[in-house]
Design a protein around this motif. Structure first.
Motif, mmCIF file in Angstrom:
data_model
loop_
_atom_site.group_PDB
_atom_site.id
_atom_site.type_symbol
_atom_site.label_atom_id
_atom_site.label_comp_id
_atom_site.label_asym_id
_atom_site.label_seq_id
_atom_site.Cartn_x
_atom_site.Cartn_y
_atom_site.Cartn_z
ATOM 1 N N GLY A 32 -46.142 22.856 19.996
ATOM 2 C CA GLY A 32 -47.159 22.662 18.977
ATOM 3 C C GLY A 32 -48.198 23.757 18.900
ATOM 4 N N ARG A 123 -39.458 22.005 3.923
ATOM 5 C CA ARG A 123 -40.440 22.599 4.829
ATOM 6 C C ARG A 123 -40.834 24.002 4.392
ATOM 7 N NH1 ARG A 123 -38.497 21.733 10.929
ATOM 8 N NH2 ARG A 123 -40.569 22.582 11.353
ATOM 9 N N GLU A 180 -48.098 27.519 8.694
ATOM 10 C CA GLU A 180 -49.145 26.637 9.215
ATOM 11 C C GLU A 180 -48.603 25.258 9.580
ATOM 12 O OE1 GLU A 180 -53.330 28.082 7.177
ATOM 13 O OE2 GLU A 180 -51.902 26.984 5.943
ATOM 14 N N ARG A 181 -47.530 24.833 8.910
ATOM 15 C CA ARG A 181 -46.988 23.496 9.160
ATOM 16 C C ARG A 181 -45.947 23.458 10.272
ATOM 17 N NH1 ARG A 181 -46.947 23.599 3.375
ATOM 18 N NH2 ARG A 181 -44.687 23.969 3.379
ATOM 19 N N GLU A 184 -46.263 21.266 13.503
ATOM 20 C CA GLU A 184 -46.308 19.803 13.356
ATOM 21 C C GLU A 184 -45.075 19.135 13.946
ATOM 22 O OE1 GLU A 184 -46.809 19.127 9.202
ATOM 23 O OE2 GLU A 184 -48.824 20.012 9.143
ATOM 24 N N SER A 185 -43.954 19.876 13.998
ATOM 25 C CA SER A 185 -42.713 19.313 14.555
ATOM 26 C C SER A 185 -42.691 19.381 16.086
ATOM 27 C CB SER A 185 -41.513 20.066 14.004
ATOM 28 O OG SER A 185 -41.515 21.410 14.466
#
Length: 323
Positions: A32, A123, A180-181, A184-185
């Motif tokens: 993360g 994604r 940026e995302r 999250e995974s």
């Protein structure tokens, strides 16, 4: 070291044709977390990423990703997303078809491929362009498709080498929104970049690699807070590139080049003159000043301090390592 890291290297060393590229690297990347990898050309950034991806084998030390050795365990390599600078896609296939090919190559079961492709397209924000040929997509869309292909296996580690190189500002912003995302995974993300604004926007942590050694490793927020507790910087914007005489005058006043048309310095410049006096001083010496700005110190200043303080070491500099 970070408990249960996504990736870890210990006492890592790598040489090529008797040239030392990396020496004594200790690093752990947390799940993360996004880390920016900075350094001059020839510092060893791409070699470090290739070692993490299992594309190279270290001469000494160890590399572990998701608990395994990526150079020797194919199953571990499937947990790593490697996104090189080059576009690694088939131009005569659509974005969706490219992802379907890579899903098969990755070994995903037939029933899992379509959902994995749909997730990766979403994604990367590519749903609207999914059925267009990659060869006619803009550079920004191609880079996003490159990233999407790397996400099919839900990787534990994502490695990106200059992910916005050669794209315009709008495409850059769209790629940044994708990046940026990614944490999250739960993946660890390592981005090699020369773009300080990109690093400040995306990274939780900053690594500076120079001459094969880590010169800096710290949390970005802490590093910037320390910088900004001090005095501001002065920035001179030029109307045209400085000639030799103008450059000498700028250096004498305490400035250094940040780009061909931008020079920066700390708060105490040109004998402590204020902005108006500094402007007059520079113009008297033939400097083509367009404006003078006062700005908070940024990552570029910290990088400069770190790399200029390190002793020069030409060993392995600018050496290209085959893929």
């Amino acid at each position: 070291m970070t408990p249960d890291p996504a990736a870890e290297v210990r006492d890592l060393a790598f040489s090529y044709r008797s040239h030392r590229i990396l020496d004594g690297i200790d690093l752990a990347l947390a799940r993360g977390e996004t880390a920016a990898l900075l350094g001059p050309n020839g510092a060893g950034k791409t070699s470090l990423m290739r070692l993490l991806a299992g594309r190279l084998v270290p001469q000494a030390g160890r590399v572990r990703v998701a608990g395994g050795d990526p150079a020797r365990e194919p199953g571990i390599r499937r947990a790593i997303a490697w996104v090189p600078q080059e576009i690694a896609l088939y131009p005569r296939l659509t974005a969706r078809e490219n992802l379907e090919v890579f899903a098969r190559l990755l070994g995903l079961p037939r029933a899992a491929r379509a959902p994995a492709v749909a997730r990766a397209l979403a994604r990367a924000g590519l749903e609207a362009a999914a059925d267009r040929l990659v060869g006619v997509l803009s550079g920004g869309y191609q880079r996003r498709a490159n990233i999407a292909a790397s996400l099919l296996g839900e990787p534990a580690l994502v490695l990106l080498d200059e992910p916005t190189q050669g794209v315009d500002q709008a495409a850059r912003a769209a790629i940044h929104a994708v990046l940026e995302r990614l944490p999250e995974s739960g993946a660890a993300v390592l981005i090699a970049t020369h773009d300080f604004a990109e690093a400040e926007r995306l990274a939780d942590r900053v690594l500076v690699l120079q001459d094969g050694a880590l010169r800096l490793d710290g949390r970005l927020a802490d590093l910037l807070a320390g910088l900004r507790a001090g005095p501001p910087e002065h920035e001179v914007a030029l109307a045209e590139a400085a000639g030799p005489a103008a450059a000498a005058a700028l250096r004498q006043a305490g400035f250094h080049p940040a780009s061909p048309l931008t020079w920066r310095a700390g708060s105490t410049v040109a004998g402590g003159r204020d902005g108006a006096a500094l402007l007059a001083h520079l113009r008297r010496h033939g400097v083509p000043v367009r404006e003078i700005r006062v700005r908070e110190p940024g990552l570029d200043g910290l990088y400069r301090d770190v790399t200029e303080a390190a002793p020069p070491d030409p060993v392995g500099a600018d050496l290209e390592i085959p893929a």
